[in-house]
Design a protein around this motif. Structure first.
Motif, PDB file in Angstrom:
ATOM      1  N   ALA A   1     -38.043 114.542 -13.948  1.00 22.11           N
ATOM      2  CA  ALA A   1     -37.036 115.160 -13.086  1.00 22.11           C
ATOM      3  C   ALA A   1     -36.133 116.065 -13.916  1.00 22.11           C
ATOM      4  O   ALA A   1     -35.872 115.786 -15.093  1.00 22.11           O
ATOM      5  CB  ALA A   1     -36.200 114.094 -12.382  1.00 22.11           C
TER       6      ALA A   1
ATOM      7  N   TRP B   1     -26.611 111.791 -11.649  1.00 20.87           N
ATOM      8  CA  TRP B   1     -26.523 112.765 -10.553  1.00 20.87           C
ATOM      9  C   TRP B   1     -25.410 112.448  -9.557  1.00 20.87           C
ATOM     10  O   TRP B   1     -24.854 113.343  -8.926  1.00 20.87           O
ATOM     11  CB  TRP B   1     -27.867 112.950  -9.838  1.00 20.87           C
TER      12      TRP B   1
ATOM     13  N   TYR C   1     -33.157 120.448  -4.728  1.00 22.61           N
ATOM     14  CA  TYR C   1     -31.971 119.718  -4.282  1.00 22.61           C
ATOM     15  C   TYR C   1     -30.746 120.226  -5.042  1.00 22.61           C
ATOM     16  O   TYR C   1     -30.725 120.212  -6.274  1.00 22.61           O
ATOM     17  CB  TYR C   1     -32.132 118.231  -4.557  1.00 22.61           C
TER      18      TYR C   1
ATOM     19  N   ASP D   1     -42.040 116.085  -7.239  1.00 18.93           N
ATOM     20  CA  ASP D   1     -42.194 116.608  -5.871  1.00 18.93           C
ATOM     21  C   ASP D   1     -41.813 118.092  -5.818  1.00 18.93           C
ATOM     22  O   ASP D   1     -41.326 118.657  -6.787  1.00 18.93           O
ATOM     23  CB  ASP D   1     -41.369 115.789  -4.869  1.00 18.93           C
TER      24      ASP D   1
ATOM     25  N   TRP E   1     -33.240 114.606 -15.734  1.00 16.78           N
ATOM     26  CA  TRP E   1     -33.543 113.751 -16.889  1.00 16.78           C
ATOM     27  C   TRP E   1     -33.894 114.626 -18.091  1.00 16.78           C
ATOM     28  O   TRP E   1     -33.562 114.325 -19.221  1.00 16.78           O
ATOM     29  CB  TRP E   1     -34.695 112.782 -16.575  1.00 16.78           C
TER      30      TRP E   1
ATOM     31  N   GLU F   1     -41.994 109.168 -13.104  1.00 19.84           N
ATOM     32  CA  GLU F   1     -41.830 110.525 -12.595  1.00 19.84           C
ATOM     33  C   GLU F   1     -41.096 111.339 -13.667  1.00 19.84           C
ATOM     34  O   GLU F   1     -40.647 110.793 -14.683  1.00 19.84           O
ATOM     35  CB  GLU F   1     -41.027 110.514 -11.269  1.00 19.84           C
TER      36      GLU F   1
ATOM     37  N   TRP G   1     -33.723 103.394 -12.528  1.00 18.28           N
ATOM     38  CA  TRP G   1     -34.550 104.556 -12.185  1.00 18.28           C
ATOM     39  C   TRP G   1     -34.086 105.761 -13.015  1.00 18.28           C
ATOM     40  O   TRP G   1     -32.954 106.208 -12.850  1.00 18.28           O
ATOM     41  CB  TRP G   1     -34.400 104.842 -10.684  1.00 18.28           C
TER      42      TRP G   1
ATOM     43  N   ASP H   1     -37.702 120.045  -8.287  1.00 17.39           N
ATOM     44  CA  ASP H   1     -36.804 118.994  -8.768  1.00 17.39           C
ATOM     45  C   ASP H   1     -37.461 118.047  -9.758  1.00 17.39           C
ATOM     46  O   ASP H   1     -36.856 117.592 -10.713  1.00 17.39           O
ATOM     47  CB  ASP H   1     -36.311 118.176  -7.573  1.00 17.39           C
ATOM     48  N   ALA H   2     -38.734 117.716  -9.488  1.00 20.30           N
ATOM     49  CA  ALA H   2     -39.293 116.559 -10.186  1.00 20.30           C
ATOM     50  C   ALA H   2     -40.799 116.612 -10.027  1.00 20.30           C
ATOM     51  O   ALA H   2     -41.415 117.684 -10.085  1.00 20.30           O
ATOM     52  CB  ALA H   2     -38.686 115.290  -9.583  1.00 20.30           C
TER      53      ALA H   2
ATOM     54  N   TYR I   1     -43.798 106.314  -9.446  1.00 19.14           N
ATOM     55  CA  TYR I   1     -42.674 107.256  -9.369  1.00 19.14           C
ATOM     56  C   TYR I   1     -41.359 106.616  -9.795  1.00 19.14           C
ATOM     57  O   TYR I   1     -40.406 107.312 -10.110  1.00 19.14           O
ATOM     58  CB  TYR I   1     -42.576 107.928  -8.000  1.00 19.14           C
TER      59      TYR I   1
ATOM     60  N   GLY J   1     -36.325 113.407  -0.871  1.00 16.16           N
ATOM     61  CA  GLY J   1     -35.229 112.776  -1.614  1.00 16.16           C
ATOM     62  C   GLY J   1     -33.864 113.016  -0.979  1.00 16.16           C
ATOM     63  O   GLY J   1     -33.607 114.087  -0.418  1.00 16.16           O
ATOM     64  N   GLY J   2     -33.010 112.013  -1.061  1.00 17.57           N
ATOM     65  CA  GLY J   2     -31.709 112.110  -0.410  1.00 17.57           C
ATOM     66  C   GLY J   2     -30.612 112.631  -1.322  1.00 17.57           C
ATOM     67  O   GLY J   2     -29.819 113.472  -0.935  1.00 17.57           O
ATOM     68  N   TYR J   3     -30.543 112.097  -2.547  1.00 17.58           N
ATOM     69  CA  TYR J   3     -29.379 112.346  -3.400  1.00 17.58           C
ATOM     70  C   TYR J   3     -28.109 112.219  -2.563  1.00 17.58           C
ATOM     71  O   TYR J   3     -27.238 113.082  -2.597  1.00 17.58           O
ATOM     72  CB  TYR J   3     -29.473 113.711  -4.100  1.00 17.58           C
TER      73      TYR J   3
HETATM   74  O1  9MR Z   1     -33.167 109.919  -9.591  1.00 17.75           O
HETATM   75  C1  9MR Z   1     -33.067 109.373  -8.296  1.00 17.75           C
HETATM   76  C2  9MR Z   1     -32.707 107.904  -8.399  1.00 17.75           C
HETATM   77  O2  9MR Z   1     -31.423 107.754  -8.978  1.00 17.75           O
HETATM   78  C3  9MR Z   1     -32.745 107.263  -7.030  1.00 17.75           C
HETATM   79  O3  9MR Z   1     -32.535 105.866  -7.156  1.00 17.75           O
HETATM   80  C4  9MR Z   1     -34.099 107.548  -6.362  1.00 17.75           C
HETATM   81  C5  9MR Z   1     -34.215 106.953  -4.968  1.00 17.75           C
HETATM   82  O4  9MR Z   1     -33.349 107.564  -4.091  1.00 17.75           O
HETATM   83  O5  9MR Z   1     -34.304 108.941  -6.284  1.00 17.75           O
HETATM   84  C6  9MR Z   1     -34.359 109.574  -7.540  1.00 17.75           C
HETATM   85  O6  9MR Z   1     -34.540 110.943  -7.357  1.00 17.75           O
HETATM   86  C7  9MR Z   1     -35.783 111.378  -6.842  1.00 17.75           C
HETATM   87  C8  9MR Z   1     -35.464 112.274  -5.658  1.00 17.75           C
HETATM   88  O7  9MR Z   1     -34.932 111.501  -4.618  1.00 17.75           O
HETATM   89  C9  9MR Z   1     -36.655 113.090  -5.195  1.00 17.75           C
HETATM   90  N1  9MR Z   1     -37.279 113.797  -6.276  1.00 17.75           N
HETATM   91  C10 9MR Z   1     -37.674 112.910  -7.354  1.00 17.75           C
HETATM   92  C11 9MR Z   1     -36.476 112.194  -7.925  1.00 17.75           C
HETATM   93  C12 9MR Z   1     -36.847 111.363  -9.142  1.00 17.75           C
HETATM   94  O8  9MR Z   1     -37.597 110.237  -8.843  1.00 17.75           O
END
Ligand code: 9MR
Length: 554
Positions: free
Chosen positions: A534, A361, A161, A157, A537, A532, A422, A154-155, A528, A317-319
């Motif tokens: 992703a 996203w 996802y 990490d 992006w 980071e 972010w 994903d990024a 991050y 990450g939750g998304y």
């Molecule tokens: O891009 C995501 C951002 O909009 C959120 O605020 C953030 C916190 O939940 O998470 C970002 O996504 C990350 C993901 O949860 C895990 N992989 C890295 C992503 C980029 O930082």
């Protein structure tokens, strides 16, 4: 501050001087070969940025059109980096951003032939992935072993996802749909090159095949992610051998999946000789996912709630989106464009009048609108509906165009402080996509010029002075929060990756030097929240940079 690559002969050209000096010193363009002044002009009056305490003056040299290598000189400040005026000046960035995905591939080795000094062994095989307790069903109880290989990390990490793959894939597939002639011949030096399928699609298919494994064949629902329980340390891909899980299915993931597979089915039909069965499999998968979502219209992925109920706890990450109207609209649009079936139009008409929003996203409404417009000639929309959709995108884009003059960096990006969150660079790129869509609809060049301001922003015309695409430009991101780039012992980061960008939220708790919305960026791997990379992006960067190359070439 300027696009560190340079400018097209016939397009606007601008550099921004950060200064407090209001005396009219003027500026010159100097040939980098012989130090001769080839153009001189006046700086604009001193302006105060609304996104920081910086003051700026702009140097507009759009009238100077001679190809070559130059720098900008202003009395009292350091000379600019050398830049180029040439026809395909952003091509390097356009191709690099697409190639960036190759380096994110999970389950195959990256050989030197394609990866150069960033060659590495395969990362996670993901052929024995456990069904997490949160995803258990009668057919697939907790601990069932399934196979979900491939896809992109994903990024920074090492997890995969579906929600974030959704917008990423939709954006890349749309880039191809909008500029297929351009992409048909674009090569990125990947193993599949020359197989009769354009490289952008070859790259997309690597992730598509993974996505297809994330659907439960028993009910059509789609797992939110394939993940470790917790983030890996800053090690190379595949070094850790901790268990991998698929977690709870969700409405967001399933609708995004339906949209991507429907769009892929439409596009890949043309390549069924090279890819037998793939388009059909995608269409079948899309229909099944849509049916699951109809029966499960509101299943959130709420990681905190899940962790209270199940173990092991999942902390990656939750998304965690919780509003699925936009995913429904996008999926219905793709399914309608692919199948022409009226049931999807019926669904679509529920949202078609909603206001336009900038995609991210968690909000993919705009992807559906773009798809309807792109395919409007073959779709059974009423002509007032098509007109309404056009107006929606044009007025959205016009507001961006109108914001440029009052911005101290003369870009669309930064029209309000809210642009800096972010992953802010993806806002810049997605604004660019909205403008390109407006240009495609209207052929009005003001939209194309405005889109270019944001590409210039990403490549250096911004308050930080960084070019945010790794490996490109004179002063670019060197220390992204990207595990391979940290762990590989190579000074240069993996190339073609877009840093998140200024984010005054500073959720990483790192020590930032600058704290204002447009300056709050830290080129350190700990960051991050601003540094980071992703896949969601990079995708609008791929779209924007390649669209501009495709259109400027004409
Ligand atoms: O891009 C995501 C951002 O909009 C959120 O605020 C953030 C916190 O939940 O998470 C970002 O996504 C990350 C993901 O949860 C895990 N992989 C890295 C992503 C980029 O930082």
């Amino acid at each position: 501050r300027m696009n560190q690559l340079g400018f097209y002969p016939n397009a606007p050209k601008m550099a921004i001087v950060v200064t407090k000096d209001s005396a009219d010193a003027g500026f010159t363009i100097v040939s980098a070969n012989n130090n001769k002044v080839v153009y001189s002009g006046k700086l604009s009056a001193l302006e105060h940025s609304s996104n920081s305490s910086l003051q700026t003056r702009s140097a507009d040299f759009s009238k100077f059109k001679t190809p070559g290598k130059y720098f900008v000189a202003v009395k009292g400040v350091a000379n600019s980096y050398p830049f180029t005026i040439s026809k395909n000046v952003n091509y390097v960035a356009a191709v690099a951003s697409l190639k960036g995905y190759y380096y994110q591939r999970v389950s195959m080795p990256l050989y030197e032939k394609y990866a150069g000094k960033w060659a590495r062994p395969a990362g996670h095989p993901d052929t024995s992935v456990l069904v997490h307790a949160s995803a258990a069903t009668t057919e697939r109880p907790e601990g069932t072993v399934i196979s979900c290989p491939g896809g992109w990390y994903d990024a920074g990490d090492y997890n995969k996802y579906v929600v974030n793959s959704g917008i990423t894939m939709g954006t890349l597939l749309s880039a191809y749909e909008d500029f297929s002639g351009y992409f048909d011949t674009l090569k990125t030096n990947i193993p599949e090159e020359g197989n009769g399928v354009p490289d952008i699609l070859n790259e997309v298919i690597y992730n598509l095949r993974w996505m297809l494994t994330m659907q439960d064949p028993n009910d059509g629902g789609v797992y939110n992610k394939c993940t470790n329980a917790a983030f890996d340390g800053m090690v190379m891909p595949g070094v850790t051998k901790l268990p991998r899980y698929v977690v709870q299915k969700g409405t967001g993931a399933t609708l995004d999946f339906a949209a991507v597979t429907a769009q892929a089915a439409r596009i890949l039909k043309k390549f069924s000789a090279q890819l037998p069965g793939l388009a059909d499999s995608c269409e079948k998968a899309a229909l099944a996912a849509w049916q699951w979502a109809l029966k499960n219209p509101n299943v959130r992925y709420d990681q905190n709630a899940i962790n209270k109920q199940f173990s092991p706890k999942i902390t990656t990450g939750g998304y965690g989106d919780f509003r699925f109207v936009d995913e429904g609209c996008w999926a219905a649009a793709e399914l309608f464009a692919t199948t022409k079936d009226g049931q999807y139009l019926y669904e679509l008409r529920k949202y078609i009048n909603d206001p336009m929003t900038l995609p991210n996203w968690g909000n993919v409404y705009g992807l559906g609108i773009y798809t309807l417009l792109r395919n409007s000639k073959t779709l059974d929309l009423s002509s007032p509906e098509t007109e309404m959709l056009k107006k929606k995108v044009l007025s959205f884009a016009s507001a961006y165009v109108e914001a440029i003059p009052s911005n101290a960096f003369k870009t669309v990006m930064g029209k309000s402080k809210a642009d800096f969150n972010w992953g802010s660079n993806s806002n810049a790129a997605n604004q660019g996509i909205a403008l390109i869509n407006a240009y495609l609809i209207s052929k009005d060049k003001k939209y194309l010029d405005a889109a270019l301001t944001n590409l210039d922003y990403i490549l250096g015309r911004n308050a930080t002075g960084f070019c945010f695409l790794t490996g490109v430009g004179t002063k670019s991101t060197m220390n992204p929060h990207h595990r391979q780039s940290v762990a590989d012992g190579i000074v240069e980061p993996v190339p073609g990756l877009l840093a998140g960008g200024p984010n005054p939220g500073r959720q990483d708790g790192c020590k930032y030097e600058f704290l204002e919305p447009e300056t709050c960026y830290l080129d350190e791997s700990c960051s991050y929240a601003s540094n980071e990379i992703a896949i969601n992006w990079n995708a609008p960067m791929v779209y924007l940079a390649n669209a501009i190359e495709a259109l400027q070439g004409n």
